[in-house]
Design an enzyme around this catalytic site. Structure first.
Site, PDB file in Angstrom:
ATOM      1  N   SER A   1     -11.099   1.372   5.394  1.00  0.00           N
ATOM      2  CA  SER A   1     -11.094   2.041   3.752  1.00  0.00           C
ATOM      3  C   SER A   1     -11.731   1.382   2.893  1.00  0.00           C
ATOM      4  O   SER A   1     -11.780  -0.232   3.285  1.00  0.00           O
ATOM      5  CB  SER A   1      -9.620   2.260   3.631  1.00  0.00           C
ATOM      6  OG  SER A   1      -8.852   1.111   3.457  1.00  0.00           O
TER       7      SER A   1
ATOM      8  N   HIS B   1      -9.007   4.271  -0.732  1.00  0.00           N
ATOM      9  CA  HIS B   1      -7.675   3.854  -0.902  1.00  0.00           C
ATOM     10  C   HIS B   1      -7.412   2.575  -1.993  1.00  0.00           C
ATOM     11  O   HIS B   1      -7.367   1.585  -1.715  1.00  0.00           O
ATOM     12  CB  HIS B   1      -7.639   3.240   0.436  1.00  0.00           C
ATOM     13  CG  HIS B   1      -6.275   2.527   0.836  1.00  0.00           C
ATOM     14  ND1 HIS B   1      -5.070   2.915   0.384  1.00  0.00           N
ATOM     15  CD2 HIS B   1      -5.908   1.576   1.859  1.00  0.00           C
ATOM     16  CE1 HIS B   1      -4.041   2.343   0.717  1.00  0.00           C
ATOM     17  NE2 HIS B   1      -4.479   1.425   1.798  1.00  0.00           N
TER      18      HIS B   1
ATOM     19  N   LYS C   1     -10.212   6.763   3.977  1.00  0.00           N
ATOM     20  CA  LYS C   1     -11.327   6.156   4.564  1.00  0.00           C
ATOM     21  C   LYS C   1     -12.628   6.777   3.667  1.00  0.00           C
ATOM     22  O   LYS C   1     -13.378   6.035   3.136  1.00  0.00           O
ATOM     23  CB  LYS C   1     -11.842   6.574   5.940  1.00  0.00           C
ATOM     24  CG  LYS C   1     -13.233   6.246   6.471  1.00  0.00           C
ATOM     25  CD  LYS C   1     -13.484   4.657   6.310  1.00  0.00           C
ATOM     26  CE  LYS C   1     -15.044   4.620   6.407  1.00  0.00           C
ATOM     27  NZ  LYS C   1     -15.597   4.837   5.020  1.00  0.00           N
TER      28      LYS C   1
ATOM     29  N   CYS D   1       0.740  -1.077  -0.148  1.00  0.00           N
ATOM     30  CA  CYS D   1       0.073   0.018  -0.044  1.00  0.00           C
ATOM     31  C   CYS D   1       0.928   1.197   0.068  1.00  0.00           C
ATOM     32  O   CYS D   1       0.422   2.354  -0.168  1.00  0.00           O
ATOM     33  CB  CYS D   1      -0.888  -0.117   1.339  1.00  0.00           C
ATOM     34  SG  CYS D   1      -2.010  -1.536   1.269  1.00  0.00           S
TER      35      CYS D   1
HETATM   36  N1  COA Z   1     -17.060   2.473   4.223  1.00  0.00           N
HETATM   37  C1  COA Z   1     -18.336   2.924   4.053  1.00  0.00           C
HETATM   38  N2  COA Z   1     -19.056   2.131   3.189  1.00  0.00           N
HETATM   39  C2  COA Z   1     -18.609   1.184   2.348  1.00  0.00           C
HETATM   40  C3  COA Z   1     -17.267   0.827   2.650  1.00  0.00           C
HETATM   41  C4  COA Z   1     -16.520   1.531   3.494  1.00  0.00           C
HETATM   42  N3  COA Z   1     -15.216   1.135   3.779  1.00  0.00           N
HETATM   43  N4  COA Z   1     -17.097  -0.298   1.867  1.00  0.00           N
HETATM   44  C5  COA Z   1     -18.205  -0.713   1.243  1.00  0.00           C
HETATM   45  N5  COA Z   1     -19.245   0.241   1.795  1.00  0.00           N
HETATM   46  C6  COA Z   1     -20.637   0.407   1.352  1.00  0.00           C
HETATM   47  C7  COA Z   1     -20.485   0.310  -0.270  1.00  0.00           C
HETATM   48  O1  COA Z   1     -20.697   1.638  -0.919  1.00  0.00           O
HETATM   49  C8  COA Z   1     -22.109  -0.351  -0.542  1.00  0.00           C
HETATM   50  O2  COA Z   1     -23.147   0.378  -0.296  1.00  0.00           O
HETATM   51  P1  COA Z   1     -24.474   0.444  -0.920  1.00  0.00           P
HETATM   52  O3  COA Z   1     -25.130  -0.996  -0.387  1.00  0.00           O
HETATM   53  O4  COA Z   1     -25.258   1.575  -0.418  1.00  0.00           O
HETATM   54  O5  COA Z   1     -24.209   0.419  -2.266  1.00  0.00           O
HETATM   55  C9  COA Z   1     -22.262  -1.338   0.832  1.00  0.00           C
HETATM   56  O6  COA Z   1     -21.235  -0.914   1.918  1.00  0.00           O
HETATM   57  C10 COA Z   1     -21.472  -2.747   0.569  1.00  0.00           C
HETATM   58  O7  COA Z   1     -20.579  -2.769  -0.305  1.00  0.00           O
HETATM   59  P2  COA Z   1     -19.478  -4.038  -0.754  1.00  0.00           P
HETATM   60  O8  COA Z   1     -18.612  -3.557  -1.951  1.00  0.00           O
HETATM   61  O9  COA Z   1     -20.253  -5.113  -1.234  1.00  0.00           O
HETATM   62  O10 COA Z   1     -18.566  -4.242   0.629  1.00  0.00           O
HETATM   63  P3  COA Z   1     -17.889  -5.452   1.076  1.00  0.00           P
HETATM   64  O11 COA Z   1     -18.605  -6.134   2.231  1.00  0.00           O
HETATM   65  O12 COA Z   1     -17.808  -6.334  -0.106  1.00  0.00           O
HETATM   66  O13 COA Z   1     -16.751  -4.823   1.415  1.00  0.00           O
HETATM   67  C11 COA Z   1     -15.283  -4.280   3.277  1.00  0.00           C
HETATM   68  C12 COA Z   1     -16.388  -4.053   2.704  1.00  0.00           C
HETATM   69  C13 COA Z   1     -14.696  -3.403   4.425  1.00  0.00           C
HETATM   70  C14 COA Z   1     -14.821  -5.658   3.615  1.00  0.00           C
HETATM   71  C15 COA Z   1     -13.926  -3.800   2.132  1.00  0.00           C
HETATM   72  O14 COA Z   1     -14.053  -2.717   1.706  1.00  0.00           O
HETATM   73  C16 COA Z   1     -12.678  -4.047   2.422  1.00  0.00           C
HETATM   74  O15 COA Z   1     -11.969  -5.204   2.421  1.00  0.00           O
HETATM   75  N6  COA Z   1     -11.833  -3.300   2.928  1.00  0.00           N
HETATM   76  C17 COA Z   1     -10.478  -3.334   3.270  1.00  0.00           C
HETATM   77  C18 COA Z   1      -9.485  -3.307   2.290  1.00  0.00           C
HETATM   78  C19 COA Z   1      -8.093  -3.259   2.644  1.00  0.00           C
HETATM   79  O16 COA Z   1      -7.668  -3.914   3.601  1.00  0.00           O
HETATM   80  N7  COA Z   1      -7.215  -2.168   2.126  1.00  0.00           N
HETATM   81  C20 COA Z   1      -5.689  -2.207   2.407  1.00  0.00           C
HETATM   82  C21 COA Z   1      -5.767  -1.569   3.756  1.00  0.00           C
HETATM   83  S1  COA Z   1      -4.080  -1.136   4.064  1.00  0.00           S
END
Ligand code: COA
Length: 387
Positions: free
Chosen positions: A207, A336, A332, A83
């Site tokens: 994020s 990201h 956030k 990252c």
């Molecule tokens: N913050 C706020 N809303 C979020 C979000 C977040 N981080 N991630 C997804 N959403 C919302 C989407 O916009 C969507 O909204 P909607 O239903 O109104 O359209 C809903 O939540 C579902 O989205 P989806 O893409 O299906 O979410 P998900 O459950 O597949 O993924 C996480 C959510 C948190 C698991 C995923 O974003 C993740 O793995 N994040 C971490 C990424 C990471 O590790 N990065 C490296 C860090 S160094």
């Protein structure tokens, strides 16, 4: 060594950009940065990216993007540091100009994370951890951060909702950033009812998975006027740059609750710039998870050990506060797109230092710091910029 300045910036919106390919995103950001600087050629392209091999079946990305942008015969390379790839590319670009190897360098960051299904993206992100000792056991990247957060809450007796302020600040600022993925402010209630991803991390601590590209044009500072004459935005100087590593695996750390690499790299940049944390007007920190915001504030000298979380609630981190963070939404809310994030952070610091940050402008901002973290604190790249 020559002093280095940024004379052009470009960025795409961050989000689920299914209508554009990776190379098109990179082209969009790079052409915007070149138009901003008024340059038509470059000597080199350094491109931060983490996941193109695992998610897009495409390596050799530096040359692919250079080719698509119409550059031929120049140096082009992908720079990968999980990252922190974006800031690592910036540092290499800055070193190339400082050393005299190149005069006009494009630094870009690119990530396309949403064309694959969630489990593949999660597995791709886990490659930032130690494959044999962490990922093999099934711990995801969110899982590793959740372990750190759980331990932090236990050691320092921190309540579960203590981190909400970081998320609310980020979304408040993202609401005014047209490039941000999430442009809605959130309330404490939104935070409290957010679904849990890996205890204690909920979706609002985390994020998002997203796509985006950002770019910068670097030149020797003595050339900067040439590019910014008659230009709405002045140049921004890179005053200091440092990178430090820590153990890749979290369990190998002497203290998993202290970002030692952040401490080392920030001490170096403070020394190089001849300033301390109190002199900074803003800090784009790596809030991939709210726990990382708290640990970042502590390791970089803004809060004592175990007290970084308190800053989320004190108004100290808002646009008018002591040290504004995530001023355009942070990881956030802006989003990201992992290997692009370090370049987005630099673009946003340039916006702040040139008075072009719009509704989120930090008044009279002159000195800004950006810090980009690869893995759970294993590679940390820090820059200080000055107007
Ligand atoms: N913050 C706020 N809303 C979020 C979000 C977040 N981080 N991630 C997804 N959403 C919302 C989407 O916009 C969507 O909204 P909607 O239903 O109104 O359209 C809903 O939540 C579902 O989205 P989806 O893409 O299906 O979410 P998900 O459950 O597949 O993924 C996480 C959510 C948190 C698991 C995923 O974003 C993740 O793995 N994040 C971490 C990424 C990471 O590790 N990065 C490296 C860090 S160094």
């Amino acid at each position: 060594m020559r002093s280095v300045s940024i004379v052009g910036i470009g960025q795409t919106p961050v989000g689920e950009l299914w209508d554009r390919s990776a190379r098109q995103l990179a082209y969009q950001a790079i052409s915007a940065a070149m138009a901003d600087a008024g340059v038509e050629r470059a000597d080199a392209l350094f491109l931060g990216n983490m996941l193109s091999g695992s998610l897009l079946d495409q390596e050799h990305l530096g040359t692919l993007v250079a080719d698509f942008c119409g550059f031929h015969g120049i140096e082009a390379a992908k720079i990968e540091a999980a990252c922190a790839s974006g800031a690592a590319a910036l540092r290499i670009g800055a070193m190339a100009v400082a050393s005299g190897f190149h005069d006009i360098v494009i630094v870009a960051g690119l990530e396309k994370m949403t064309d694959t299904v969630g489990k593949d993206t999660t597995a791709g992100l886990a490659t930032a951890a130690d494959a044999e000792y962490e990922a093999l056991h099934g711990v995801s990247f969110v899982g590793l951060n959740a372990l750190i957060m759980q331990r932090y809450m236990y050691e320092f007796d921190v309540p579960l909702d203590a981190f909400a302020g970081f998320t609310m600040n980020a979304h408040q600022n993202g609401a005014n950033n047209p490039h941000a993925m999430f442009q809605e402010p959130i309330t404490l209630q939104d935070y409290l009812k957010a679904p849990v991803v890996a205890t204690p991390i909920n979706i609002m601590d985390s994020s998002p998975v997203c796509d985006g590209a950002a770019a910068l044009v670097l030149v020797p500072t003595e050339w900067a006027k040439r590019f910014t004459t008659g230009h709405h935005r002045g140049a921004v100087q890179i005053l200091a740059s440092a990178s430090a590593n820590d153990t890749l695996a979290v369990h190998d750390r002497r203290d998993p609750l202290f970002l030692e690499a952040a401490y080392i790299s920030s001490q170096k940049v403070y020394r190089q710039a001849g300033i301390g944390p109190d002199d900074l007007d803003l800090f784009e920190l790596h809030d991939a998870f709210t726990i990382m915001a708290a640990l970042g504030l502590e390791a970089n000298g803004f809060a004592r050990r175990g007290e970084g979380w308190r800053m989320a609630h004190s108004g100290e981190i808002g646009i008018g506060g002591r040290i504004p963070i995530s001023t355009m939404g942070g990881l956030k809310s802006r989003g990201h797109p992992v290997g692009a994030t370090g370049v987005y952070q630099a673009v946003e610091v340039v916006q702040q230092l040139t008075g072009t940050a719009g509704a989120n402008q930090v008044r009279d901002a002159r000195l800004g710091m950006a810090q980009n973290i690869g893995g759970s604190g294993a590679t940390i790249v820090t820059h200080i910029f000055g107007s």
